[in-house]
Structure formats: structure tokens, C-alpha cells
Motif scaffolding. Structure first.
Motif, PDB file in Angstrom:
ATOM      1  N   VAL A   1      31.691 -20.990  -4.285  1.00  0.00           N
ATOM      2  CA  VAL A   1      32.111 -22.260  -3.691  1.00  0.00           C
ATOM      3  C   VAL A   1      32.671 -21.992  -2.298  1.00  0.00           C
ATOM      4  O   VAL A   1      33.540 -21.132  -2.123  1.00  0.00           O
ATOM      5  N   ARG A   2      32.156 -22.719  -1.313  1.00  0.00           N
ATOM      6  CA  ARG A   2      32.655 -22.645   0.062  1.00  0.00           C
ATOM      7  C   ARG A   2      32.905 -24.071   0.545  1.00  0.00           C
ATOM      8  O   ARG A   2      32.024 -24.929   0.432  1.00  0.00           O
ATOM      9  N   ASP A   3      34.084 -24.298   1.054  1.00  0.00           N
ATOM     10  CA  ASP A   3      34.457 -25.619   1.579  1.00  0.00           C
ATOM     11  C   ASP A   3      34.234 -26.727   0.556  1.00  0.00           C
ATOM     12  O   ASP A   3      33.774 -27.815   0.883  1.00  0.00           O
ATOM     13  N   GLY A   4      34.514 -26.416  -0.711  1.00  0.00           N
ATOM     14  CA  GLY A   4      34.408 -27.411  -1.763  1.00  0.00           C
ATOM     15  C   GLY A   4      32.999 -27.693  -2.255  1.00  0.00           C
ATOM     16  O   GLY A   4      32.794 -28.579  -3.074  1.00  0.00           O
ATOM     17  N   THR A   5      32.038 -26.934  -1.763  1.00  0.00           N
ATOM     18  CA  THR A   5      30.647 -27.139  -2.156  1.00  0.00           C
ATOM     19  C   THR A   5      30.096 -25.880  -2.811  1.00  0.00           C
ATOM     20  O   THR A   5      30.330 -24.772  -2.326  1.00  0.00           O
ATOM     21  N   VAL A   6      29.371 -26.061  -3.892  1.00  0.00           N
ATOM     22  CA  VAL A   6      28.734 -24.919  -4.554  1.00  0.00           C
ATOM     23  C   VAL A   6      27.562 -24.468  -3.693  1.00  0.00           C
ATOM     24  O   VAL A   6      26.632 -25.234  -3.436  1.00  0.00           O
ATOM     25  N   LYS A   7      27.636 -23.222  -3.244  1.00  0.00           N
ATOM     26  CA  LYS A   7      26.592 -22.661  -2.389  1.00  0.00           C
ATOM     27  C   LYS A   7      25.597 -21.807  -3.162  1.00  0.00           C
ATOM     28  O   LYS A   7      24.497 -21.551  -2.697  1.00  0.00           O
TER      29      LYS A   7
END
Length: 88
Positions: free
Chosen positions: A15-21
Motif C-alpha cells: 500500500v502506497r498513499d492509501g492505494t494498493v499498488k
């Protein structure tokens, strides 16, 4: 290429910046998990076990216990009792 062996999959999200990458995952052969559990012996008169969330034995030194409820060892060994003991 598959081996035909039962495996356990472990996965974790990235998770980066609240988004699953992405997702990182790996498989471990169940016979390897069972061998590791069987090797656990904290004291000479004890043994390790792997349980699922429902309190069923997934792996133990005694293969006859596999997939049996933990309460087959003792009626007092309930998931709530184990949870309470882990909090102490």
C-alpha cells in the motif's frame, strides 16, 4: 510447474498513499509446515500445534489429530480460552 503437493499461501498487500499498488505472495509446502510444527518442543513434556481460527488442529506431532477440534485433547481447550491466555 506444479508439484501436486498441498501448499499454504501467504500474501500481503503493498500500500502506497492509501492505494494498493500490488501484492507480495509466496507458497510454502504444507509438509514443510508440518515438519516445522513437529519440531517444536518447548519442554520435554510438551509439543507444538498449528490451529486454524475455528480451533481445529492443522498440524501436530501426532498426525491422528490433524483436522480434529482442539477440544478433542481437552474440553477446556477452547478458542476463547486460548485467546484469553494469549492476552495475559
Amino acid at each position: 510447474m506444479g508439484t501436486g503437493k498441498l501448499v499454504v499461501a501467504f500474501a500481503a498487500p503493498i500500500v502506497r498513499d492509501g492505494t494498493v499498488k500490488g501484492v507480495v505472495s509466496g507458497d510454502v509446502a504444507m509438509d514443510s509446515v508440518v515438519a516445522n510444527v513437529k519440531s517444536i518442543q518447548p519442554t520435554p513434556s510438551s509439543f507444538g500445534m498449528l490451529l486454524d481460527r475455528s480451533g481445529n488442529i492443522v498440524a501436530a506431532a501426532d498426525a491422528k489429530l490433524t483436522l480434529k477440534p482442539l477440544t478433542d485433547l481437552s474440553n477446556e481447550l477452547t478458542t476463547s480460552a486460548i485467546s484469553a491466555a494469549s492476552q495475559e
